[in-house]
Scaffold this motif. Structure first.
Motif, PDB file in Angstrom:
ATOM      1  N   ASP A 146       0.833  -1.207   0.000  1.00 49.85           N
ATOM      2  CA  ASP A 146       0.000   0.000   0.000  1.00 49.85           C
ATOM      3  C   ASP A 146       0.869   1.259   0.000  1.00 49.85           C
ATOM      4  OD1 ASP A 146      -2.439  -1.475   0.155  1.00 49.85           O
ATOM      5  OD2 ASP A 146      -2.302  -1.530   2.350  1.00 49.85           O
ATOM      6  N   GLU A 150       1.260   4.136  -3.100  1.00 47.30           N
ATOM      7  CA  GLU A 150       1.081   5.583  -2.884  1.00 47.30           C
ATOM      8  C   GLU A 150       2.368   6.341  -3.202  1.00 47.30           C
ATOM      9  OE1 GLU A 150      -1.731   7.395  -1.972  1.00 47.30           O
ATOM     10  OE2 GLU A 150      -2.778   5.503  -2.272  1.00 47.30           O
ATOM     11  N   ALA A 171       3.629   9.369   1.530  1.00 43.67           N
ATOM     12  CA  ALA A 171       2.690   8.248   1.369  1.00 43.67           C
ATOM     13  C   ALA A 171       2.211   7.743   2.727  1.00 43.67           C
ATOM     14  CB  ALA A 171       3.366   7.116   0.584  1.00 43.67           C
ATOM     15  N   GLN A 174      -0.200  10.247   4.247  1.00 41.92           N
ATOM     16  CA  GLN A 174      -1.507  10.217   3.596  1.00 41.92           C
ATOM     17  C   GLN A 174      -2.312   8.980   3.995  1.00 41.92           C
ATOM     18  OE1 GLN A 174      -0.729  10.588  -0.627  1.00 41.92           O
ATOM     19  NE2 GLN A 174      -0.327  12.786  -0.472  1.00 41.92           N
ATOM     20  N   LEU A 175      -1.666   7.826   4.029  1.00 44.86           N
ATOM     21  CA  LEU A 175      -2.372   6.601   4.414  1.00 44.86           C
ATOM     22  C   LEU A 175      -2.810   6.650   5.874  1.00 44.86           C
ATOM     23  CD1 LEU A 175      -0.204   3.927   2.580  1.00 44.86           C
ATOM     24  CD2 LEU A 175      -2.529   4.640   1.987  1.00 44.86           C
TER      25      LEU A 175
END
Length: 186
Positions: A146, A150, A171, A174-175
């Motif tokens: 994941d 990203e 990333a 954001q996740l």
């Protein structure tokens, strides 16, 4: 038409030489417990050794006492395996050069891959082995894949050639934000 949906690697089987060479390398060098053996059910003249690479999955080796160790590089022709990579922790990674050197195993030295660190060396039969360690941990509820997905999108948007720490950091942020509930507007 529906896909044949995989759910992860089940096992990898490698053509080995004799039984003891396989045990000495896969358990003795890489620390993979030798968990069971039986005949190769398609060719009972061969042994079939099973090792746990650390995640409960399997690496299996077909063996035969008639096959001798040949350390020349395994084929890298089209359609052949180039190398197999195994995950190690950052603390283990920091010890790899010293531990490989102590065993007299020639290796690539440390390689910076942007999102991971790697060291390459060959097994006794010439198969290239990579020991790799991610340089990040995914946020709770997310996987390494994941984060890399990203980070790739961020890297492409920035026009950069390869994933680097700055892409990973954004990333991960954001996740993590997607899974975090807060009453503030921050």
């Amino acid at each position: 038409m529906h896909k044949l949906q995989s759910q992860g690697v089940h096992h990898i089987t490698i053509m080995g030489a004799d039984r003891q060479t396989s045990i000495d390398f896969w358990e003795g060098v890489l620390g993979m417990p030798f968990i069971f053996e039986q005949p190769n059910l398609d060719d009972p003249k061969q042994g079939h050794l099973y090792f746990d690479p650390g995640d409960g999955r399997l690496i299996t080796i077909f063996t035969s006492e008639d096959r001798k160790v040949d350390a020349s590089r395994t084929s890298t022709d089209v359609g052949c395996v180039h190398h197999i990579a195994f995950a190690v922790s950052q603390s283990m990674y920091s010890q790899l050069v010293e531990r490989l050197d102590a065993r007299g195993i020639s290796h690539s030295g440390e390689k910076d891959r942007g999102f991971m660190n790697s060291i390459y060396f060959k097994d006794p039969l010439g198969l290239l082995i990579e020991l790799a360690s991610y340089r990040f941990e995914p946020p709770q509820g997310w996987t390494h894949s994941d984060v890399l997905f990203e980070a790739h999108l961020i890297r492409v948007e920035a026009g950069d050639d390869a994933i680097a720490d700055e892409h990973l950091a954004v990333a991960i942020e954001q996740l993590a934000k997607r899974n975090t509930r807060t009453l503030s507007d921050r």
